[in-house]
Motif scaffolding. Structure first.
Motif, mmCIF file in Angstrom:
data_model
loop_
_atom_site.group_PDB
_atom_site.id
_atom_site.type_symbol
_atom_site.label_atom_id
_atom_site.label_comp_id
_atom_site.label_asym_id
_atom_site.label_seq_id
_atom_site.Cartn_x
_atom_site.Cartn_y
_atom_site.Cartn_z
ATOM 1 N N ARG A 182 0.832 -1.210 0.000
ATOM 2 C CA ARG A 182 0.000 0.000 0.000
ATOM 3 C C ARG A 182 0.860 1.250 0.000
ATOM 4 N NH1 ARG A 182 -3.406 -2.363 4.258
ATOM 5 N NH2 ARG A 182 -2.590 -0.827 5.713
ATOM 6 N N ASN A 183 1.827 1.271 0.892
ATOM 7 C CA ASN A 183 2.676 2.456 1.002
ATOM 8 C C ASN A 183 3.549 2.654 -0.233
ATOM 9 O OD1 ASN A 183 2.236 3.765 3.697
ATOM 10 N ND2 ASN A 183 2.633 1.687 4.403
ATOM 11 N N GLU A 184 4.029 1.556 -0.797
ATOM 12 C CA GLU A 184 4.853 1.663 -2.012
ATOM 13 C C GLU A 184 4.032 2.223 -3.173
ATOM 14 O OE1 GLU A 184 6.317 -2.273 -2.555
ATOM 15 O OE2 GLU A 184 8.068 -1.976 -1.231
ATOM 16 N N LEU A 185 2.786 1.755 -3.329
ATOM 17 C CA LEU A 185 1.949 2.227 -4.439
ATOM 18 C C LEU A 185 1.596 3.703 -4.277
ATOM 19 C CD1 LEU A 185 0.371 1.378 -7.030
ATOM 20 C CD2 LEU A 185 -1.620 1.113 -5.545
ATOM 21 N N MET A 186 1.255 4.115 -3.068
ATOM 22 C CA MET A 186 0.880 5.510 -2.863
ATOM 23 C C MET A 186 2.079 6.444 -2.940
ATOM 24 S SD MET A 186 -2.311 5.414 -2.891
ATOM 25 C CE MET A 186 -2.547 7.178 -2.611
ATOM 26 N N ALA A 187 3.230 5.988 -2.488
ATOM 27 C CA ALA A 187 4.445 6.798 -2.630
ATOM 28 C C ALA A 187 4.778 6.971 -4.114
ATOM 29 C CB ALA A 187 5.605 6.143 -1.884
ATOM 30 N N LEU A 188 4.621 5.907 -4.886
ATOM 31 C CA LEU A 188 4.832 5.974 -6.333
ATOM 32 C C LEU A 188 3.839 6.950 -6.966
ATOM 33 C CD1 LEU A 188 5.899 4.995 -9.078
ATOM 34 C CD2 LEU A 188 4.330 3.045 -8.889
ATOM 35 N N THR A 189 2.590 6.874 -6.578
ATOM 36 C CA THR A 189 1.578 7.785 -7.118
ATOM 37 C C THR A 189 1.922 9.232 -6.804
ATOM 38 O OG1 THR A 189 -0.136 6.077 -6.875
ATOM 39 C CG2 THR A 189 -0.874 8.358 -7.087
ATOM 40 N N LYS A 190 2.356 9.488 -5.590
ATOM 41 C CA LYS A 190 2.711 10.852 -5.205
ATOM 42 C C LYS A 190 3.886 11.362 -6.039
ATOM 43 C CE LYS A 190 2.309 13.903 -1.402
ATOM 44 N NZ LYS A 190 1.509 14.030 -0.163
#
Length: 256
Positions: A182-190
């Motif tokens: 979850r954190n990896e995907l949202m950090a990538l999105t940001k």
């Protein structure tokens, strides 16, 4: 503050006698992640589907860079620069990772119905560049049906980027993912938001994700917008606390 990319004004939708969305208004600027949260039945998905053109609004206006989106079909809205990911990742399981992105590029180039053109022959370098941005280039030639779910979500994100979106709608982007994923995907999105100067409107049930990555939040309850602001403001908002947890409880206590 920059000029809003998306302007939603007095948006409403009813099903029979039930007002699923009741006159909500909000703005979204380039480079911003805006979380749309609320309990089940709040109107989040209905709002998404109106912005995306899958539902026709009963009232209001949705402007993208000053251009009205209401009344347009989802494909036309996609061509205007609105991308979308879904709660359950949607990819072609039998195709390779890179072919999934190439299919999206074929659609963007209005060549999807040209059956003589195989996806594997179309803009492979551009597809690989998109996969590189989401960390999936090394798995480009693997079929999607052998990927871990977190990797499928990354492929879906690359597919959503194929039309170079100004606005990306993400419906429960981390559903079904482990905390690290979850954190990896949202950090990538940001990172993509910053690099591309696009805007993201996302729904999410995981409050840790919302508070960690949203620049602003809007909260719906029974179709109405009850709060809007930065995460810390929303966390301490009494009406939000009441709607989510009942009077006297807090987000922090809810994690215990």
């Amino acid at each position: 503050m920059s000029t809003p990319l998306l302007q939603v004004n007095n948006l409403g939708k009813s099903f029979g006698g039930v007002k699923a969305v009741d006159g909500i208004s909000f703005d979204l600027s380039p480079g911003e992640l805006l979380a749309l949260i609320g309990p089940n039945g709040a109107g989040k998905t209905t709002t998404f589907n109106m912005v995306n053109g899958q539902l026709r609004a009963d009232q209001g206006s949705i402007l993208l860079k000053g251009q009205e989106l209401l009344g347009r079909k989802p494909r036309d809205i996609w061509r205007q620069g609105v991308g979308r990911t879904f709660q359950i990742a949607e990819t072609f399981a039998s195709l390779t990772v890179v072919e999934n992105v190439q299919m999206a590029l074929l659609s963007h180039d209005d060549l999807l119905m040209s059956m003589w053109r195989r996806a594997a022959n179309h803009r492979r370098d551009d597809a690989l560049a998109l996969l590189d941005q989401v960390g999936m280039k090394a798995q480009a030639d693997r079929p999607c049906n052998v990927l871990a779910y977190g990797d499928v979500k990354r492929v879906e994100l690359a597919v959503a980027m194929a039309n170079s979106p100004k606005l990306l709608l993400m419906d429960e982007p981390t559903a079904g993912m482990a905390p690290k994923e979850r954190n990896e995907l949202m950090a990538l999105t940001k990172d993509l938001v910053i690099q591309r100067g696009m805007a993201v409107l996302f729904t999410e049930h995981s409050m840790d994700v919302v508070f960690a990555y949203a620049d602003r939040m809007i909260v719906l309850a029974r179709g109405r917008l009850i709060a809007e602001g930065k995460p810390l403001e929303i966390r301490d908002h009494p009406k939000v606390q009441e709607v989510y947890f009942g009077t006297g409880k807090t987000f922090e206590k809810s994690k215990a």
